[in-house]
Design an enzyme around this catalytic site. Structure first.
Site, mmCIF file in Angstrom:
data_model
loop_
_atom_site.group_PDB
_atom_site.id
_atom_site.type_symbol
_atom_site.label_atom_id
_atom_site.label_comp_id
_atom_site.label_asym_id
_atom_site.label_seq_id
_atom_site.Cartn_x
_atom_site.Cartn_y
_atom_site.Cartn_z
ATOM 1 N N HIS A 43 16.318 50.272 53.186
ATOM 2 C CA HIS A 43 15.866 49.177 52.315
ATOM 3 C C HIS A 43 14.404 48.807 52.490
ATOM 4 O O HIS A 43 13.894 47.954 51.779
ATOM 5 C CB HIS A 43 16.732 47.936 52.509
ATOM 6 C CG HIS A 43 16.447 47.192 53.793
ATOM 7 N ND1 HIS A 43 16.846 47.658 55.014
ATOM 8 C CD2 HIS A 43 15.786 46.039 54.037
ATOM 9 C CE1 HIS A 43 16.454 46.807 55.957
ATOM 10 N NE2 HIS A 43 15.809 45.820 55.387
HETATM 11 N N1 UDP Z 1 24.584 45.007 57.884
HETATM 12 C C1 UDP Z 1 25.802 44.671 57.304
HETATM 13 N N2 UDP Z 1 26.248 45.402 56.221
HETATM 14 C C2 UDP Z 1 25.540 46.444 55.714
HETATM 15 C C3 UDP Z 1 24.306 46.786 56.324
HETATM 16 C C4 UDP Z 1 23.850 46.033 57.401
HETATM 17 O O1 UDP Z 1 26.476 43.746 57.754
HETATM 18 O O2 UDP Z 1 26.007 47.069 54.745
HETATM 19 C C5 UDP Z 1 24.103 44.201 59.027
HETATM 20 C C6 UDP Z 1 23.817 44.985 60.266
HETATM 21 O O3 UDP Z 1 24.933 45.002 61.125
HETATM 22 C C7 UDP Z 1 22.636 44.268 60.894
HETATM 23 C C8 UDP Z 1 21.971 43.570 59.748
HETATM 24 O O4 UDP Z 1 22.857 43.641 58.647
HETATM 25 O O5 UDP Z 1 23.102 43.295 61.797
HETATM 26 C C9 UDP Z 1 20.663 44.260 59.434
HETATM 27 O O6 UDP Z 1 20.149 43.758 58.273
HETATM 28 P P1 UDP Z 1 19.034 44.515 57.438
HETATM 29 O O7 UDP Z 1 19.054 45.961 57.749
HETATM 30 O O8 UDP Z 1 19.235 44.088 56.025
HETATM 31 O O9 UDP Z 1 17.700 43.796 57.903
HETATM 32 P P2 UDP Z 1 16.630 44.135 59.052
HETATM 33 O O10 UDP Z 1 17.348 44.071 60.351
HETATM 34 O O11 UDP Z 1 16.034 45.450 58.738
HETATM 35 O O12 UDP Z 1 15.634 43.029 58.916
#
Ligand code: UDP
Length: 359
Positions: free
Chosen positions: A203
């Site tokens: 993403h």
């Molecule tokens: N996550 C979730 N469902 C999904 C993908 C990710 O619950 O289909 C959770 C994952 O376990 C993690 C968090 O979302 O804890 C990560 O979010 P994301 O990748 O959107 O954001 P980033 O961490 O990159 O800021």
């Protein structure tokens, strides 16, 4: 004491859950906790489901500021929260991670002279093309307490001579994971492919917003998919890019595209997958705690401890050598020796609340 937590997006909710639990464990501290949702993530699959599954109280206020550019989102959140903070007058404002809403919230709290605690402070990718990096730097400039997940973050804060105090507390993401894992392992998973599988998420704007990098990333995923079925839990941002290109959609469809999973389903899938291909920040950390190999499709990471732990390998999908090293792992599956940082012990929320209560 009155703490106001401002959350905006999926990873924030998971960190907030750890703070809610830590506050619940300290009834004698009589903490009033107001939760404000800025509305950045408004899709029920990225928002409501986390509140339900993690039993986080419904936010007192939802600003419903979503679907805007980064600058507009920060400005609108800032303006709306100026009014909210002026009337609520909390003792502390907690902001989480590196999302746009956190910058707006920190700016408003700073203007109202309310001290800010930044949870997950000090992380740096040293890549100013990343909006998240700009957000982290802005928030850390305003925070009084910089709660850090890893030593590198403390060092960054010290090097930058921030006026706030860095405190190495560990990882609230790990708190929520460790407290949820026994429940997940005790039930039959609803997402349960019959074959061994690889789990993927993409993403980051640098990967999904332009055809060329997205093409490189998807080609790597499809190569892996020839050996082990790849499930892409597709973020709406990725789906928007795929919807605008038949060629990219065709490529991605060689893998199995699924909707974003709820936290319980996703954690269970992470726990059972063969390995991970992602550009997420939080998933790099969760992979460490679950002792999984994680290939991060980025040139850098703001979480170097995930690489030092032995779990995370950075991969630039436009580089042949990087793709070959992934493929070599796919065929050899050499087990990794992974060491979890000692502060990622499930007690980070308690350390944060204890620290605040002792002040
Ligand atoms: N996550 C979730 N469902 C999904 C993908 C990710 O619950 O289909 C959770 C994952 O376990 C993690 C968090 O979302 O804890 C990560 O979010 P994301 O990748 O959107 O954001 P980033 O961490 O990159 O800021």
């Amino acid at each position: 004491m009155h703490i106001c937590s401002v959350v905006s997006a999926r990873p924030n909710f998971i960190k907030l859950a750890a703070i809610c639990r830590a506050i619940d464990r300290r009834p004698e501290a009589a903490i009033r906790h107001t939760i404000i949702h800025t509305g950045q993530h408004y899709d029920p699959l990225l928002s409501d489901i986390f509140f339900t599954q993690l039993t986080i109280p419904t936010p007192t206020i939802n600003l419903e500021i979503g679907g805007l550019s980064r600058v507009d989102m920060i400005a609108k959140t800032h303006d709306a929260l100026l009014t909210v903070f002026s009337s609520l007058k909390p003792d502390w404002v907690f902001v989480y991670g590196d999302v746009n809403g956190a910058v707006g919230a920190a700016g408003a709290a700073h203007e109202c002279s309310i001290p800010i605690a930044h949870i997950e402070a000090g992380l740096r990718s040293f890549d100013q093309e990343m909006p998240e990096e700009l957000n982290r730097i802005a928030i850390d400039g305003m925070a009084r307490l910089l709660f850090c997940t890893e030593r590198s973050a403390v060092e960054n804060v010290i090097r930058e001579q921030r006026s706030g105090t860095p405190v190495l507390v560990g990882n609230t993401m790990a708190d929520t994971l460790l407290s949820t894992l026994p429940f997940i392992r005790s039930r039959t998973p609803s997402f349960s492919p019959h074959q061994p599988f690889v789990l993927s998420t993409l993403h980051r704007p640098s990967n999904v917003d332009h055809e060329e990098p997205l093409g490189h990333a998807l080609r790597l995923l499809t190569r892996v998919n020839e050996h082990c079925r790849v499930y892409i839990a597709a973020h709406p941002r990725l789906m928007r890019s795929l919807a605008s290109s038949n060629a990219l959609m065709a490529l991605a469809s060689e893998c199995q595209i699924i909707e974003p999973l709820g936290y319980l389903e996703f954690l269970s899938a992470l726990d059972r997958c063969e390995f991970i291909l992602t550009d997420s920040g939080g998933i790099q950390e969760e992979a460490v705690v679950l002792h999984k190999r994680c290939f991060t499709l980025r040139r850098n990471t703001e979480r170097p401890v995930t690489v030092e732990s032995g779990s995370n390998v950075l991969v630039d999908p436009s580089r042949r050598e990087d793709c070959e090293s992934v493929m070599q792992y796919v065929t050899s599956r050499t087990p990794a020796h992974i060491e979890v940082p000692k502060e990622w012990d499930g007690k980070t929320g308690d350390r944060i609340i204890d620290y605040i209560c002792r002040l």
